[in-house]
Design an enzyme around this catalytic site. Structure first.
Site, PDB file in Angstrom:
ATOM      1  N   GLY A 124      50.112 -56.989  74.631  1.00 52.20           N
ATOM      2  CA  GLY A 124      51.135 -56.331  75.262  1.00 52.20           C
ATOM      3  C   GLY A 124      51.933 -55.495  74.642  1.00 52.20           C
ATOM      4  O   GLY A 124      52.335 -55.427  73.398  1.00 52.20           O
ATOM      5  N   PRO A 126      55.492 -54.221  72.974  1.00 51.21           N
ATOM      6  CA  PRO A 126      56.616 -54.663  72.121  1.00 51.21           C
ATOM      7  C   PRO A 126      57.725 -55.442  73.070  1.00 51.21           C
ATOM      8  O   PRO A 126      57.943 -54.948  74.179  1.00 51.21           O
ATOM      9  CB  PRO A 126      57.328 -53.677  71.307  1.00 51.21           C
ATOM     10  CG  PRO A 126      56.317 -52.491  71.433  1.00 51.21           C
ATOM     11  CD  PRO A 126      55.675 -52.575  72.647  1.00 51.21           C
ATOM     12  N   GLY A 127      58.297 -56.592  72.619  1.00 48.93           N
ATOM     13  CA  GLY A 127      59.462 -57.131  73.448  1.00 48.93           C
ATOM     14  C   GLY A 127      59.084 -57.682  74.508  1.00 48.93           C
ATOM     15  O   GLY A 127      59.863 -58.274  75.430  1.00 48.93           O
ATOM     16  N   LYS A 130      55.735 -62.175  73.319  1.00 48.37           N
ATOM     17  CA  LYS A 130      54.551 -62.572  72.394  1.00 48.37           C
ATOM     18  C   LYS A 130      55.171 -63.739  71.220  1.00 48.37           C
ATOM     19  O   LYS A 130      54.470 -64.906  71.376  1.00 48.37           O
ATOM     20  CB  LYS A 130      53.877 -61.603  72.013  1.00 48.37           C
ATOM     21  CG  LYS A 130      53.121 -60.775  72.910  1.00 48.37           C
ATOM     22  CD  LYS A 130      52.459 -59.555  72.618  1.00 48.37           C
ATOM     23  CE  LYS A 130      53.005 -58.365  71.652  1.00 48.37           C
ATOM     24  NZ  LYS A 130      54.144 -58.012  72.372  1.00 48.37           N
ATOM     25  N   THR A 131      56.015 -63.452  70.612  1.00 44.72           N
ATOM     26  CA  THR A 131      56.435 -64.112  69.509  1.00 44.72           C
ATOM     27  C   THR A 131      57.281 -65.480  70.003  1.00 44.72           C
ATOM     28  O   THR A 131      56.969 -66.629  69.730  1.00 44.72           O
ATOM     29  CB  THR A 131      57.794 -63.582  68.555  1.00 44.72           C
ATOM     30  OG1 THR A 131      57.073 -62.199  68.343  1.00 44.72           O
ATOM     31  CG2 THR A 131      57.693 -64.362  67.422  1.00 44.72           C
ATOM     32  N   HIS A 342      48.316 -40.716  90.300  1.00 42.44           N
ATOM     33  CA  HIS A 342      47.247 -40.719  89.183  1.00 42.44           C
ATOM     34  C   HIS A 342      46.430 -42.076  88.997  1.00 42.44           C
ATOM     35  O   HIS A 342      45.352 -41.991  88.940  1.00 42.44           O
ATOM     36  CB  HIS A 342      47.832 -40.496  87.983  1.00 42.44           C
ATOM     37  CG  HIS A 342      47.107 -40.375  86.511  1.00 42.44           C
ATOM     38  ND1 HIS A 342      46.862 -39.213  86.141  1.00 42.44           N
ATOM     39  CD2 HIS A 342      46.437 -41.319  85.757  1.00 42.44           C
ATOM     40  CE1 HIS A 342      45.937 -39.326  84.911  1.00 42.44           C
ATOM     41  NE2 HIS A 342      45.714 -40.689  84.847  1.00 42.44           N
ATOM     42  N   GLU A 343      47.026 -43.305  89.082  1.00 37.06           N
ATOM     43  CA  GLU A 343      46.401 -44.472  88.776  1.00 37.06           C
ATOM     44  C   GLU A 343      45.594 -44.879  89.659  1.00 37.06           C
ATOM     45  O   GLU A 343      44.621 -45.662  89.942  1.00 37.06           O
ATOM     46  CB  GLU A 343      47.507 -45.789  88.476  1.00 37.06           C
ATOM     47  CG  GLU A 343      48.275 -45.306  87.096  1.00 37.06           C
ATOM     48  CD  GLU A 343      47.181 -45.316  85.957  1.00 37.06           C
ATOM     49  OE1 GLU A 343      46.145 -45.789  86.073  1.00 37.06           O
ATOM     50  OE2 GLU A 343      47.612 -44.386  84.986  1.00 37.06           O
ATOM     51  N   HIS A 346      42.277 -43.206  89.775  1.00 38.32           N
ATOM     52  CA  HIS A 346      41.255 -43.878  88.948  1.00 38.32           C
ATOM     53  C   HIS A 346      40.748 -45.063  89.702  1.00 38.32           C
ATOM     54  O   HIS A 346      39.400 -45.068  89.886  1.00 38.32           O
ATOM     55  CB  HIS A 346      41.977 -44.571  87.696  1.00 38.32           C
ATOM     56  CG  HIS A 346      42.473 -43.535  86.627  1.00 38.32           C
ATOM     57  ND1 HIS A 346      41.371 -42.648  86.023  1.00 38.32           N
ATOM     58  CD2 HIS A 346      43.389 -43.323  85.888  1.00 38.32           C
ATOM     59  CE1 HIS A 346      42.040 -42.066  84.909  1.00 38.32           C
ATOM     60  NE2 HIS A 346      43.150 -42.308  85.024  1.00 38.32           N
ATOM     61  N   ASP A 420      42.616 -39.375  79.015  1.00 39.73           N
ATOM     62  CA  ASP A 420      41.227 -39.481  79.743  1.00 39.73           C
ATOM     63  C   ASP A 420      40.433 -38.464  79.578  1.00 39.73           C
ATOM     64  O   ASP A 420      39.046 -38.635  79.721  1.00 39.73           O
ATOM     65  CB  ASP A 420      41.793 -39.471  81.398  1.00 39.73           C
ATOM     66  CG  ASP A 420      42.791 -40.644  81.825  1.00 39.73           C
ATOM     67  OD1 ASP A 420      42.677 -41.573  81.380  1.00 39.73           O
ATOM     68  OD2 ASP A 420      43.589 -40.444  82.879  1.00 39.73           O
TER      69      ASP A 420
HETATM   70  P1  ADP Z   1      57.291 -59.470  71.119  1.00 42.84           P
HETATM   71  O1  ADP Z   1      56.883 -60.485  70.141  1.00 42.84           O
HETATM   72  O2  ADP Z   1      56.315 -59.473  72.523  1.00 42.84           O
HETATM   73  O3  ADP Z   1      57.512 -58.185  70.809  1.00 42.84           O
HETATM   74  P2  ADP Z   1      59.531 -61.143  71.504  1.00 42.84           P
HETATM   75  O4  ADP Z   1      59.104 -62.477  71.650  1.00 42.84           O
HETATM   76  O5  ADP Z   1      59.823 -61.216  70.002  1.00 42.84           O
HETATM   77  O6  ADP Z   1      58.579 -59.995  71.963  1.00 42.84           O
HETATM   78  O7  ADP Z   1      60.779 -60.972  72.431  1.00 42.84           O
HETATM   79  C1  ADP Z   1      61.993 -60.722  71.913  1.00 42.84           C
HETATM   80  C2  ADP Z   1      62.964 -61.271  72.731  1.00 42.84           C
HETATM   81  O8  ADP Z   1      62.897 -60.920  74.174  1.00 42.84           O
HETATM   82  C3  ADP Z   1      62.901 -62.780  72.920  1.00 42.84           C
HETATM   83  O9  ADP Z   1      63.449 -63.659  71.938  1.00 42.84           O
HETATM   84  C4  ADP Z   1      63.683 -63.306  74.406  1.00 42.84           C
HETATM   85  O10 ADP Z   1      65.079 -63.267  74.066  1.00 42.84           O
HETATM   86  C5  ADP Z   1      63.188 -62.039  75.027  1.00 42.84           C
HETATM   87  N1  ADP Z   1      62.373 -62.117  76.020  1.00 42.84           N
HETATM   88  C6  ADP Z   1      61.202 -61.499  76.000  1.00 42.84           C
HETATM   89  N2  ADP Z   1      60.251 -61.700  76.857  1.00 42.84           N
HETATM   90  C7  ADP Z   1      60.649 -62.913  77.815  1.00 42.84           C
HETATM   91  C8  ADP Z   1      60.455 -63.750  78.799  1.00 42.84           C
HETATM   92  N3  ADP Z   1      59.409 -63.519  79.195  1.00 42.84           N
HETATM   93  N4  ADP Z   1      61.478 -64.511  79.208  1.00 42.84           N
HETATM   94  C9  ADP Z   1      62.520 -64.694  78.364  1.00 42.84           C
HETATM   95  N5  ADP Z   1      62.981 -64.196  77.508  1.00 42.84           N
HETATM   96  C10 ADP Z   1      62.360 -62.842  77.082  1.00 42.84           C
HETATM   97 ZN    ZN Z   2      44.442 -41.839  83.530  1.00 46.61          ZN
END
Ligand code: ADP
Ligand code: ZN
Length: 518
Positions: A124, A126-127, A130-131, A342-343, A346, A420
């Site tokens: 998915g 960034p941000g 996932k981490t 658009h979506e 599809h 597309d």
């Molecule tokens: P990714 O690894 O997907 O790039 P991160 O896990 O590094 O994203 O997310 C960065 C920060 O954003 C997290 O440490 C948290 O503070 C905030 N965050 C992101 N998603 C969530 C979530 N679902 N719930 C709470 N905080 C989140």
């Molecule tokens: Zn499209």
């Protein structure tokens, strides 16, 4: 390279049986407008800063001798983080809960003869947390957390990346049960093609063989993250490797609200602050940007020193986070409407021409790099691909553009359909030049061309084929304009819809004599 690309498209189509899980097909759409791109640029600037900081920290670690695994994070840091720190992302949490049970007592699973997934791939933008999810898993299970980035393994010298992978797993095994997290796995696990290097191949092979090398009883879970699943080498997605894949998408309105609530738990908000309203405004914000927004507001309030965070702090932080000085917000209402139409195009044409494919999700939120909106579709299992299947697929690809054109006119065409159109042209080219499905039925122009000095007229025939299908798609959409509008309206409201919900909306508005094929 060309040949490989086409063959891989066709192989993917033809060998759909058994590969469904790995064959999620995305219709990703590029952002439509420079404004939208601009706001992404700002988020990107913030990201670039993070990356720069991370690189600096990486440099510091680089002092270690070549060939050792770096970046291991110990048990204590991981323990600070638990599932309760993650808001939204219910689906991913559900999967991870099972893994936590496994990490706590791997023996239980061994007794039942169950095989746990060796690797979990979180994909998915960034941000999106996932981490955070990976750290929370380690924290919940009380096991050490080893975190590295795929780019740490990409080195100039052949063999160095591979020995780093082996070193990491050795360290992890010594720790006993643990979670290994590999961020940006695409850096080391890119689809192998003519451009791939020996070094990257060796690194990837080392990872694959290390992952096959441990047993269910070991209690080692590898979690990888990427924002470009379509770039990954298929070998990574096979059973025994990253065989569980979990989408971690951008949060929709309701999820944004719960993330905002989570991150304002420790912040003194004024009584007149309306988080619901803020959640509605922050379309296409990731969890990280929401967290950042609240933090900016808290900083500003602290500077003012009035004791609490007010509406005005949040408003200023919103603009600073999303668009800096430009004051532009994310996609405008009109842009969102275009993406929705658009979506919906599809999804509608897919429902009409290929109802056997299961629509998993339709969304007008970005799914990754510069994409605005996506359809996530699981193709039906099939051993042989027939001409009509390829034609239908071309139609589904062209449907986004066709819907835009019908709804907004020729002057409003957007760049959102570029990928597309490219994919439709690739399919058409394969039909014309390789599969003998247009013109002479038993001729591979491509093979002929290699011996007979090039292929003439193929481009014209591809264009004609695409033109015919485009007219067909436009006719279908005009007939079913009600269904298109109903789905686009629903997308404007909900931002993302489960496939079943989207199909139900379409079905309720389709005319009775709709075509059906299998
Ligand atoms: P990714 O690894 O997907 O790039 P991160 O896990 O590094 O994203 O997310 C960065 C920060 O954003 C997290 O440490 C948290 O503070 C905030 N965050 C992101 N998603 C969530 C979530 N679902 N719930 C709470 N905080 C989140
Ligand atoms: Zn499209």
């Amino acid at each position: 390279m060309e040949l490989k690309k086409l063959t891989s498209i066709l192989a993917a189509l033809a060998l759909a049986a058994g590969l469904t899980a790995a064959l999620l097909s995305f219709t990703l759409d590029r952002s439509l407008h420079t404004r939208a791109t601009l706001s992404q640029v700002f988020i990107f600037v913030a990201l670039a800063l993070f990356i720069a900081l991370a690189t600096l920290r990486g440099r510091a670690r680089r002092a270690e001798p070549v060939g050792t695994a770096r970046g291991a994070v110990g048990r204590n840091e991981a323990q600070r983080c638990t599932f309760s720190d993650v808001a939204a992302n219910e689906q991913a949490l559900e999967s991870l809960r099972q893994l936590r049970d496994y990490l706590k007592d791997p023996g239980k699973y061994v007794r039942y003869g169950a095989r746990m997934p060796r690797g979990v791939l979180l994909y998915g933008p960034p941000g999106t947390g996932k981490t955070l999810l990976a750290r929370a898993l380690a924290g919940e299970a009380g096991v050490p957390f080893f975190a590295l980035s795929g780019s740490d393994f990409v080195e100039k010298f052949v063999g160095v990346g591979a020995s780093r992978v082996r070193e990491l797993f050795k360290k992890a095994r010594k720790a006993g049960k643990c979670v290994i997290f590999i961020d940006e796995i695409d850096a080391m696990g890119k689809r192998r093609d003519d451009n791939s290097s020996d070094e990257r191949d060796q690194t990837l092979n080392a990872l694959l063989s290390e992952m096959s090398g441990f047993y269910t009883g070991d209690g080692v879970i590898v979690i990888a993250a990427t924002n470009r699943i379509e770039m990954l080498d298929p070998a990574l997605l096979r059973p025994g490797r990253f065989d569980r894949q979990i989408e971690v998408g951008l949060p929709e309105k309701r999820q944004r609200l719960s993330i905002l609530k989570k991150h304002s738990e420790n912040k003194p908000l004024d009584g007149d602050v309306d988080l619901e309203e803020l959640a509605a405004q922050t379309v296409s914000f990731s969890g990280a940007s929401l967290e950042n927004l609240l933090n900016e507001a808290a900083l500003a309030a602290a500077v003012r020193g009035t004791g609490s965070i007010g509406r005005e702090d949040l408003r200023a932080a919103f603009y600073r986070t999303v668009a800096g000085v430009d004051r532009a917000i994310t996609a405008t209402a009109r842009e969102r409407r275009i993406i929705a139409v658009h979506e919906a195009g599809h999804a509608l044409v897919s429902r009409l021409l290929a109802p056997e494919n299961r629509l998993a999700r339709v969304s007008i939120l970005p799914a990754g790099h510069g994409a605005a909106g996506y359809n996530l579709c699981v193709p039906a299992e099939r051993v042989m691909v027939e001409k009509r299947h390829l034609e239908n697929q071309i139609c589904v690809l062209l449907a986004g553009r066709a819907a835009e054109q019908l709804a907004f006119g020729d002057d409003a065409l957007t760049a959102g359909a570029s990928s597309d159109l490219a994919r439709a042209a690739e399919l058409a080219t394969a039909m014309v030049t390789e599969l003998g499905m247009d013109g002479e039925p038993a001729v591979s122009l491509k093979a002929l061309g290699r011996g007979c000095g090039g292929v003439t007229g193929a481009a014209e025939r591809c264009k004609a084929l695409l033109g015919t299908q485009y007219e067909h798609v436009k006719a279908l959409i005009s007939t079913e304009a009600d269904a298109l509008k109903a789905l686009a309206d629903a997308l404007m409201e909900a931002e993302s819809l489960e496939g079943a919900a989207a199909e139900a909306i379409l079905d309720a508005h389709l005319s009775n004599n709709r075509p059906k094929s299998a």
